[in-house]
Design a protein around this motif. Structure first.
Motif, PDB file in Angstrom:
ATOM      1  N   LEU A  23       0.835  -1.216   0.000  1.00  0.00           N
ATOM      2  CA  LEU A  23       0.000   0.000   0.000  1.00  0.00           C
ATOM      3  C   LEU A  23       0.864   1.259   0.000  1.00  0.00           C
ATOM      4  N   VAL A  24       1.786   1.337   0.944  1.00  0.00           N
ATOM      5  CA  VAL A  24       2.565   2.579   1.040  1.00  0.00           C
ATOM      6  C   VAL A  24       3.526   2.735  -0.135  1.00  0.00           C
ATOM      7  N   SER A  25       4.038   1.632  -0.655  1.00  0.00           N
ATOM      8  CA  SER A  25       4.963   1.776  -1.790  1.00  0.00           C
ATOM      9  C   SER A  25       4.210   2.203  -3.049  1.00  0.00           C
ATOM     10  N   ARG A  26       2.972   1.749  -3.201  1.00  0.00           N
ATOM     11  CA  ARG A  26       2.181   2.172  -4.368  1.00  0.00           C
ATOM     12  C   ARG A  26       1.750   3.631  -4.242  1.00  0.00           C
ATOM     13  N   VAL A  27       1.477   4.038  -3.028  1.00  0.00           N
ATOM     14  CA  VAL A  27       1.053   5.427  -2.834  1.00  0.00           C
ATOM     15  C   VAL A  27       2.250   6.374  -2.951  1.00  0.00           C
ATOM     16  N   ARG A  72       3.796   4.967 -12.889  1.00  0.00           N
ATOM     17  CA  ARG A  72       3.976   6.423 -13.039  1.00  0.00           C
ATOM     18  C   ARG A  72       2.626   7.127 -13.113  1.00  0.00           C
ATOM     19  N   ALA A  73       1.717   6.525 -13.848  1.00  0.00           N
ATOM     20  CA  ALA A  73       0.389   7.140 -13.990  1.00  0.00           C
ATOM     21  C   ALA A  73      -0.299   7.235 -12.635  1.00  0.00           C
ATOM     22  N   ILE A  74      -0.200   6.184 -11.847  1.00  0.00           N
ATOM     23  CA  ILE A  74      -0.815   6.210 -10.510  1.00  0.00           C
ATOM     24  C   ILE A  74      -0.148   7.295  -9.667  1.00  0.00           C
ATOM     25  N   ALA A  75       1.188   7.392  -9.814  1.00  0.00           N
ATOM     26  CA  ALA A  75       1.942   8.352  -9.004  1.00  0.00           C
ATOM     27  C   ALA A  75       1.553   9.795  -9.293  1.00  0.00           C
ATOM     28  N   THR A  76       1.002  10.033 -10.481  1.00  0.00           N
ATOM     29  CA  THR A  76       0.671  11.425 -10.819  1.00  0.00           C
ATOM     30  C   THR A  76      -0.798  11.772 -10.540  1.00  0.00           C
ATOM     31  N   VAL A  99      -5.754   3.295  -4.810  1.00  0.00           N
ATOM     32  CA  VAL A  99      -4.874   2.193  -4.403  1.00  0.00           C
ATOM     33  C   VAL A  99      -5.614   1.250  -3.451  1.00  0.00           C
ATOM     34  N   LEU A 100      -6.364   1.837  -2.522  1.00  0.00           N
ATOM     35  CA  LEU A 100      -7.091   0.988  -1.565  1.00  0.00           C
ATOM     36  C   LEU A 100      -8.130   0.128  -2.270  1.00  0.00           C
ATOM     37  N   ARG A 101      -8.754   0.694  -3.312  1.00  0.00           N
ATOM     38  CA  ARG A 101      -9.812  -0.043  -3.994  1.00  0.00           C
ATOM     39  C   ARG A 101      -9.254  -0.995  -5.076  1.00  0.00           C
TER      40      ARG A 101
END
Lengths: 187, 198
Positions: A26-30, A125-129, A139-141
């Motif tokens: 979770l935290v690494s994806r966020v 990258r897309a999630i990060a932006t 991310v949670l969902r």
């Protein structure tokens, strides 16, 4: 958790073992920073330990745990924004590379592996932006697979707001990935 | 318009939260609108990619690191603790009892009053413009009782109407129902006395 509250170290060790993967993911994806994710995951479990007697037994442990993780991740994002030290894309690429090697199908050709790695990098990258408040919900969902009700509890917002944020986040993500989606659709 | 409605259902469709009627309607729309069909395919592909991202594994030494820290960490105070009976130290009870006895003993001679109508002249002199203004509480002491010369004092009367009553006005501040002696009061406002003749 009641055994953990009673200072049972074995139970706490078991708890950390059981949830360390989900918290780290979770935290690494966020955050998009693997090293920081490790430190933050450690901090999450330390907070669980310190506040173990404040855990309300009526609620789900994972919800409480994700609430702590989400709050720490939010704090970290805000700290980075303040310091103008935006996301470490190098770290993300490194992480995705490691994971890709880990999960690579032995029968997969080198070209396919490269393509998949590139795709994962692009999606990461897309999630990060995606803006923070939408990203956490997304991310949670869509990565952790939490139900809407639990996400509402974790983020401390109404269920309707959760749905709206996730819808917006998905729309943003799709737009960011549009070139790749178009390419994938035509190939 | 119809396409907008269809696109609003994409999220619920992906989450498998559509009613049967909505699903049927969306399927019908997809057959007649290839653009929405393609949009939904892209939408679901983006989410598939997201969901299939490799999971970041925890560091191998995470458990050891956490345990090493917890061994030198004290738990936070219990805020969810049960609300049981709380023991009051015996010394506090004794002090409270002594205070009650003292008050009962002193009461016949001294009367404490909550703010009433203070001496207007005194107040006017003491009131300053700057906030906050102290509340003037009157400590009322009667003059020493002497045998009544001009008629008897009625039982329910605190004052001897034939005598002067001395009001000693101590400036205090009322905060949450508790009176505390105020500091920073103008010197002339302190210890004001007034003699009222009935």
């Amino acid at each position: 958790m009641s055994r953990v509250a009673a200072d049972d170290e074995k139970s706490f060790t078991e708890l950390v073992r059981r949830f360390q993967g989900r918290v780290t993911n979770l935290v690494s994806r966020v955050l998009n920073d693997r090293e920081c994710a490790d430190d933050l995951a450690q901090e999450v479990f330390l907070r669980v330990y310190v506040h173990r007697r404040n855990y309300r037994h009526g609620s789900k442990f994972s919800t409480w745990l994700f609430t702590i993780a989400a709050n720490l991740a939010k704090n970290e994002i805000r700290r980075r924004v303040r310091r103008r030290n935006w996301f470490s894309l190098d770290a993300l690429q490194e992480m995705l590379k490691d994971s890709a090697i880990q999960l690579a199908d032995p029968s997969e050709s080198r070209e396919t592996t490269l393509e998949r790695e590139q795709l994962q990098t692009a999606v990461g990258r897309a999630i990060a932006t995606v803006p923070e408040k939408y990203r956490l919900a997304l991310v949670l969902r869509d990565i952790e697979g939490l139900p809407y009700e639990e996400i509402a509890e974790v983020l401390g917002i109404p269920g309707g707001t959760v749905r709206s944020r996730i819808n917006r986040a998905r729309g943003m993500l799709k737009r960011k990935l549009q070139p790749l989606l178009t390419k994938a659709g035509t190939s | 318009m119809i396409c907008d409605r269809a696109r609003r259902l994409f999220g619920a469709c992906w989450d498998d939260e559509l009613t049967q009627a909505e699903r049927d309607w969306l399927d019908t729309h997809f057959t007649s609108c290839p653009r929405c069909r393609a949009e939904y395919d892209e939408f679901s592909r983006a989410l598939e990619w997201t969901a299939s991202l490799p999971r970041a594994e925890a560091a191998p030494d995470l458990v050891d690191r956490v345990l090493a820290h917890t061994r030198r960490t004290a738990p936070a105070p219990d805020v969810v603790g049960e609300r049981g009976a709380r023991w009051v130290p015996a010394a506090v009870v004794a002090a409270a009892a002594a205070l009650v006895v003292a008050v009962l003993f002193v009461m016949p001679h001294t009367v404490w009053r909550t703010p009433s109508l203070p001496n207007a002249a005194t107040l006017a002199a003491s009131i300053t413009k700057g906030p906050p203004e102290p509340v003037m509480v009157q400590r009322v002491t009667t003059a020493p009782r002497r045998p009544a010369q001009h008629g008897a004092v009625t039982a329910d009367n605190l004052f001897d109407p034939s005598k002067d009553v001395e009001f000693v006005l101590d400036p205090v501040t009322l905060h949450r129902g508790r009176a505390t002696v105020t500091t920073g009061i103008r010197r002339e406002a302190r210890g004001q006395q007034a003699i009222i003749t009935f």
